[in-house]
Design an enzyme around this catalytic site. Structure first.
Site, short mmCIF file in Angstrom:
data_model
loop_
_atom_site.label_atom_id
_atom_site.label_comp_id
_atom_site.label_asym_id
_atom_site.label_seq_id
_atom_site.Cartn_x
_atom_site.Cartn_y
_atom_site.Cartn_z
N LYS A 22 0.84 -1.21 0.00
CA LYS A 22 0.00 0.00 0.00
C LYS A 22 0.87 1.25 0.00
O LYS A 22 0.71 2.14 -0.83
CB LYS A 22 -0.90 0.00 1.25
CG LYS A 22 -1.56 1.33 1.53
CD LYS A 22 -2.44 1.29 2.75
CE LYS A 22 -1.75 1.55 4.06
NZ LYS A 22 -1.40 2.96 4.34
N ASN A 23 1.82 1.30 0.94
CA ASN A 23 2.59 2.54 1.09
C ASN A 23 3.50 2.81 -0.10
O ASN A 23 3.79 3.96 -0.41
CB ASN A 23 3.40 2.51 2.39
CG ASN A 23 2.50 2.70 3.60
OD1 ASN A 23 1.32 3.04 3.47
ND2 ASN A 23 3.05 2.49 4.79
N CYS A 118 -4.85 13.44 12.85
CA CYS A 118 -4.64 12.03 12.58
C CYS A 118 -4.66 11.32 13.91
O CYS A 118 -4.12 11.81 14.89
CB CYS A 118 -3.31 11.83 11.89
SG CYS A 118 -2.87 10.11 11.79
N ARG A 123 1.68 14.39 13.55
CA ARG A 123 2.17 14.20 12.18
C ARG A 123 2.24 15.51 11.38
O ARG A 123 1.51 15.69 10.41
CB ARG A 123 1.33 13.15 11.45
CG ARG A 123 1.31 11.83 12.16
CD ARG A 123 0.50 10.81 11.44
NE ARG A 123 1.30 10.00 10.53
CZ ARG A 123 0.80 8.99 9.83
NH1 ARG A 123 -0.45 8.68 9.92
NH2 ARG A 123 1.57 8.29 9.04
N MET A 125 4.01 18.59 8.89
CA MET A 125 4.59 18.50 7.55
C MET A 125 5.83 19.36 7.40
O MET A 125 6.25 19.66 6.29
CB MET A 125 3.56 18.92 6.50
CG MET A 125 2.67 17.76 6.08
SD MET A 125 1.77 18.14 4.59
CE MET A 125 3.04 18.19 3.34
N LEU A 127 8.96 18.92 7.72
CA LEU A 127 10.11 18.36 6.99
C LEU A 127 9.90 18.41 5.48
O LEU A 127 10.83 18.68 4.71
CB LEU A 127 10.38 16.92 7.43
CG LEU A 127 10.78 16.76 8.89
CD1 LEU A 127 10.64 15.32 9.35
CD2 LEU A 127 12.22 17.23 9.09
N ASP A 309 4.50 0.24 12.19
CA ASP A 309 3.26 -0.31 11.63
C ASP A 309 3.01 -1.77 12.01
O ASP A 309 1.98 -2.33 11.65
CB ASP A 309 3.25 -0.16 10.10
CG ASP A 309 3.02 1.28 9.66
OD1 ASP A 309 2.72 2.13 10.52
OD2 ASP A 309 3.17 1.57 8.46
N ILE A 331 8.24 6.29 17.10
CA ILE A 331 7.95 7.03 15.87
C ILE A 331 6.74 7.96 16.05
O ILE A 331 6.79 9.12 15.69
CB ILE A 331 7.69 6.07 14.68
CG1 ILE A 331 8.85 5.06 14.54
CG2 ILE A 331 7.49 6.84 13.38
CD1 ILE A 331 10.18 5.64 14.13
N ARG A 401 -8.72 -0.02 4.40
CA ARG A 401 -7.73 0.92 3.86
C ARG A 401 -6.43 0.20 3.54
O ARG A 401 -5.71 0.60 2.63
CB ARG A 401 -7.43 2.02 4.89
CG ARG A 401 -8.58 2.99 5.12
CD ARG A 401 -8.12 4.13 6.01
NE ARG A 401 -6.79 4.57 5.59
CZ ARG A 401 -5.86 5.05 6.42
NH1 ARG A 401 -6.13 5.19 7.70
NH2 ARG A 401 -4.70 5.40 5.97
C1 UD1 Z 1 4.82 6.55 6.51
C2 UD1 Z 1 3.84 5.43 6.31
C3 UD1 Z 1 3.24 5.00 7.64
C4 UD1 Z 1 4.33 4.68 8.65
C5 UD1 Z 1 5.35 5.81 8.75
C6 UD1 Z 1 6.55 5.46 9.62
C7 UD1 Z 1 3.00 5.90 4.09
C8 UD1 Z 1 1.85 6.29 3.24
N1 UD1 Z 1 2.80 5.88 5.41
O1 UD1 Z 1 4.08 7.65 7.03
O2 UD1 Z 1 2.40 3.86 7.42
O3 UD1 Z 1 3.76 4.47 9.92
O4 UD1 Z 1 5.84 6.14 7.43
O5 UD1 Z 1 7.17 4.32 9.15
O6 UD1 Z 1 4.06 5.56 3.58
N2 UD1 Z 1 7.38 14.06 11.00
C9 UD1 Z 1 7.61 15.38 11.33
N3 UD1 Z 1 7.53 16.32 10.34
C10 UD1 Z 1 7.24 15.99 9.04
C11 UD1 Z 1 7.01 14.63 8.72
C12 UD1 Z 1 7.09 13.68 9.73
O7 UD1 Z 1 7.88 15.72 12.48
O8 UD1 Z 1 7.20 16.87 8.18
C13 UD1 Z 1 7.45 13.04 12.07
C14 UD1 Z 1 6.13 12.31 12.27
O9 UD1 Z 1 5.27 13.02 13.14
C15 UD1 Z 1 6.60 11.01 12.86
C16 UD1 Z 1 7.93 10.75 12.16
O10 UD1 Z 1 8.33 12.02 11.63
O11 UD1 Z 1 6.84 11.16 14.25
C17 UD1 Z 1 7.89 9.75 11.04
O12 UD1 Z 1 6.88 10.09 10.13
P1 UD1 Z 1 7.01 9.79 8.57
O13 UD1 Z 1 8.15 8.87 8.33
O14 UD1 Z 1 6.96 11.07 7.82
O15 UD1 Z 1 5.65 9.01 8.30
P2 UD1 Z 1 4.72 9.13 7.05
O16 UD1 Z 1 5.53 9.31 5.80
O17 UD1 Z 1 3.59 10.04 7.31
#
Ligand code: UD1
Length: 422
Positions: A22-23, A118, A123, A125, A127, A309, A331, A401
């Site tokens: 999926k991811n 969420c 979570r 954005m 980064l 996950d 995480i 999902r």
């Molecule tokens: C992806 C996966 C999700 C998985 C996660 C971690 C998809 C569609 N989803 O989610 O299933 O649980 O990786 O393996 O691929 N963070 C920030 N700022 C940002 C982005 C992330 O602080 O701009 C933090 C998040 O809050 C979290 C950590 O970084 O604590 C990891 O998140 P991230 O790796 O970005 O997860 P996703 O890409 O959303």
């Protein structure tokens, strides 16, 4: 809303085919926005998240021909692209934010709704935003939407170091950098297999990328990308989830398409807990070594560490182990929402912040429980399979999902599971 009824019934035996990830599919699909030529994804899973991404891409002007037998998803973005990703679609699924990088790279501008709340934590954005700003984007937040514009109409390559190895940020920046002018280096990049899969697909489309799978990814921008056909990598989370079925119930199950390198840290923990995992030509074979499951401590980490996950599903197993296990969630904050539901089934769990202490019990008991997110839903099904009596899991729309044909796959190994239509 549908529910799932599960009856605990002893050992599970048989074969389960594992779907495409999926991811991975959710990041490969937006890559179509980078090119005017068709992108064909084989082995795409049939899931509601994929339907949501299809809807989003169609709203942006891409053509998406649905899944057929053999699971092919054909995408193309030949026509004019609409650059606004609407809140009504984005709010359904956080991965919608993966259109931001490609839109910005192709169109020079993009308006993408912030995904909003969420269930498993804040979570943010930041980064994604800082990475794209490093490539020369100007981004501001207006009315809940990120308005992004490439200075001078085109992104420019840059060196950057991510504060955290975010999967989504790495993917967005990688896609944006493929069409930027010059060289981009992402330090502290995420190393997940889905990133490797994206890099391989982008390379087939003509992108110049090196270092995927390591924490330093280098991308040399090109003027245009072409079409490609790509097979979506095996879903390591679906794989790990079904590996837990014989672990928790006994028996022997072979997971077709499973590869050890996708789940090495997880398989190591299973081994310590008393579960044997072996690579066969067709996939992974999993069975209990005999005796009761032993307690193990687990800390979630970015790949190649133990995946967040699979934390909820692993907790279901450890609820039945001999001894006390400590699970640390590093995480996401607030990712223990399955714990109170497992308590209803007789589990002994104490949660303090990001740490859950699980004291194994001899037997779980069936109960009515509620799914709170995708992975929590399936952890409750696993617990139900190991429990005495009947378990009814409500709010299972989360499950659809991320798990295709879930009842059919569990039934294929002898589980008593059925969907109760609302
Ligand atoms: C992806 C996966 C999700 C998985 C996660 C971690 C998809 C569609 N989803 O989610 O299933 O649980 O990786 O393996 O691929 N963070 C920030 N700022 C940002 C982005 C992330 O602080 O701009 C933090 C998040 O809050 C979290 C950590 O970084 O604590 C990891 O998140 P991230 O790796 O970005 O997860 P996703 O890409 O959303």
């Amino acid at each position: 809303m549908d529910s799932i009824l599960v009856k605990g019934n002893g050992a599970l035996n048989g074969v389960i085919p594992i779907a495409g990830a999926k991811n991975a599919c959710l990041t490969l699909m937006p890559a179509t926005l980078l090119s005017e030529e068709p992108l064909t994804l084989t082995n795409a899973p049939r899931l509601s998240d994929i339907a949501t991404m299809t809807q989003l891409l169609q709203s942006l002007g891409a053509e998406v021909a649905g899944l057929q037998e053999g699971k092919v998803l054909a995408l193309s973005s030949l026509g004019p692209i609409n650059h606004v990703a609407d809140y009504d679609i984005v709010r359904k699924m956080r991965a919608s934010n993966l259109v931001l990088g490609p839109l910005l790279a192709r169109e020079g501008h993009a308006v993408v709704s912030l995904p909003g709340g969420c269930a498993i934590g804040a979570r943010p954005m930041d980064l994604h935003i800082h990475g794209l700003e490093a490539l020369g984007a100007e981004i501001e937040l207006k009315d809940g939407y990120l308005h992004a514009k490439a200075k001078g109409g085109k992104l420019r390559g840059a060196q950057m170091t991510l504060r955290m190895a975010s999967v989504g940020a790495t993917e967005n920046i990688m896609m944006a950098a493929t069409l930027a002018k010059g060289t981009t280096v992402i330090n502290n990049a995420a190393r997940e297999p889905e990133i490797v899969d994206l890099a391989q697909c982008l390379r087939k489309m003509g992108a110049q990328i090196e270092g995927e799978g390591s924490s330093r990814i280098e991308i040399q921008g090109v003027d245009r990308l072409g079409g490609a056909t790509h097979q979506v990598v095996t879903d390591r989370i679906e794989l790990g989830t079904y590996m837990l079925a014989p672990a928790i119930c006994g028996g022997e199950v072979e997971l077709l398409g499973g590869r050890m390198h996708l789940v090495a840290a997880f398989a190591e923990k299973l081994d310590q807990a008393g579960v044997s995992v072996t690579q066969t030509e067709a996939g992974l074979k999993v069975s209990r070594k005999g005796g009761r499951i032993r307690a193990v401590d687990v800390t979630t980490e970015p790949f190649p560490g133990f995946p967040t996950d699979l934390q909820a599903q692993m907790m279901a197993l450890l609820c039945t182990a001999e001894g006390t296990s400590v699970l640390e969630e590093k995480i996401f904050e607030n990712r223990f929402m399955h714990a109170p539901e497992l308590l209803r089934m007789g589990a002994q769990i104490e949660v303090h912040g990001g740490t859950a202490t699980v004291k194994g019990v001899e037997k779980l008991r069936g109960a009515r429980v509620m799914a709170t997110d995708l992975r929590a839903s399936v952890s409750l099904i696993l617990a139900g399979l190991a429990a005495e009596g009947e378990t009814v899991v409500s709010r299972v729309y989360h499950l659809d999902r991320g798990y295709e044909r879930v009842e059919e796959k569990f039934r294929g190994i002898g589980a008593h599971i059925e969907r109760i239509k609302a």
